[in-house]
Structure formats: C-alpha cells, structure tokens
Design a protein around this motif. Structure first.
Motif: not given
Length: 247
Positions: A47-51, A61-64
């Motif tokens: 829902a939020y993605g990276p941040g 998160r995986p693969g950041a």
C-alpha cells in the motif's frame, strides 16, 4: 484480497501515496528468507511503498534500493550478529543476561523490520516460525538496553503509535506534533552497505553526554538532532556512511 482492518485504520490515519511502486515478489522474498511473512506486513508494504512515517520510522522491505533497509539484503544478518555480540558481552550484566523488557528468545528468532531516525530498531519476534500472523514487535535502543515490546502486528503497532494511543519511551514526544504522515522515498538508484556500522550499537545517552560536554544543546529525551549525530560521527570517526538516505 480484502485489506486487513488494521491497514484500513492506518490508511485512514495516514493516507498512502496515490500510486505505490509495484509490490515486492513475495514468493521470491520468502524463499530467500526461508520463512513466510505476515500478511499484514505484505499489505502494508504494497500500500505504501518505500518511505518514512513521520519523517522518523522506515520499514525494511525486500529488494529496497537502500541496502540499509533491504529485508533480503545483508543488514538483517549483520544486525543479528551485532545483537548476538551485545548479548554475549552482557553490556555490564552477566554474559548472556537479558535486559529488562528484552524478548526471551534466541537471536535467530529476531528479524529486523524497521529502523528510526535515532537508530532504534524494530524487530519481529518470529515465534512461532510457521505462524507469521502471530508475530509480535520489539523495539530496542541501538541494539542494547532498553527494550520495548508490543503484543501485536507491525500494522497494529503503527496504528497505535500514529493514532497517539501508544507512546514508545524510545520515540520522541513530539513525533505527532505535525500529525501522522508518510513521505515516499526519493531514492532512484541502489545505495549499498559499504561498511559495517558501529553507530547503531551506541546508546543515545552516550551521544547526549558527548554533545553536552562539547557545548551542544540536546534534549534529555526524544530525537537527537541530525546535526548532533553527524558531529558525533565526525568526532568519533564512526564508520556509518554520512548522508545516507535509508529510505
């Protein structure tokens, strides 16, 4: 798939970006970790993605793009090794003793899930390993005492913290002065972990003491200003890359 109630409460408190990046490849991530991940966490990340929440808390998160917060990168294992070293040393207690509030589990049962602007870490207590939706959350000050434990999911933890019904003693009291917020990551390229970090193992009280001794004005509790952290890093030759965007 219907969103979990906790996520609905969180998005009501703190709206996610209108368009989030594609969700991680969960089967690939879980295969790399050798375990399934909580459903609430996967919906939260999608829902939020990276941040960063409230310009303070970043979820792994995986693969950041930043390896500093890549759940499937080198940092989770590195943090476990550092935590194991802290536990073995005893940090002033008898070797192997637990700090007040510290989860009574093996180091391998702890999996990092978040980091704050002050370098405090959020871990999952991954027991029972085959029931990830029952995992709880533990927060530690730079991998040492004190600890704060929460008997619920990461999403529920965020709802309670951002909703103001839970105050984590390690978090700044002014965290919600500007209201709940989420700032998407600005990273567009890969940020590698270039060297082991000792900065995360240092208590904020040590930095506060150093700051006052060197003429800096620093509050007794809450967030240590970034300028003071950078000044301490420069003075003590910390090997944490300065200016690294963890998000």
């Amino acid at each position: 798939m219907t969103a979990l109630p906790g996520l609905a409460a969180l998005t009501s408190l703190c709206p996610p970006p209108p368009v989030a990046p594609p969700a991680p490849d969960w089967p690939l991530a879980e295969g790399a970790l050798g375990m399934s991940l909580p459903r609430d966490y996967k919906e939260l990340v999608a829902a939020y993605g990276p941040g960063e929440f409230c310009d303070f808390l970043t979820l792994y998160r995986p693969g950041a793009l930043s390896e500093w917060v890549d759940l499937t990168g080198p940092m989770p294992a590195r943090l476990r090794a550092q935590l194991d070293a802290v536990r073995s040393a005893g940090t002033g207690r008898s070797a192997g003793a637990r700090s007040p509030g510290e989860p009574r589990c093996a180091t391998e049962d702890l999996l990092v899930v978040g980091v704050t602007g002050n370098g405090h870490y959020l871990f999952w207590d991954t027991r029972p390993r085959n029931a990830p939706d029952r995992w709880t959350v533990a927060v530690t000050e730079r991998l040492g005492a004190p600890w704060f434990t929460y008997s619920g999911s990461v999403t529920a933890f965020l709802v309670d913290v951002l909703g103001g019904t839970l105050h984590v003693p390690l978090f700044p009291r002014d965290l919600l002065d500007d209201g709940p917020s989420f700032t998407p990551s600005r990273l567009r390229g890969r940020v590698p972990v270039t060297a082991p970090s000792t900065w995360s193992q240092v208590s904020t009280s040590t930095i506060r003491t150093w700051a006052r001794a060197n003429g800096h004005d620093v509050p007794d509790r809450g967030r240590v200003p970034v300028a003071i952290l950078e000044a301490w890093e420069a003075a003590t030759h910390s090997d944490r890359p300065r200016g690294t965007d963890l998000r």
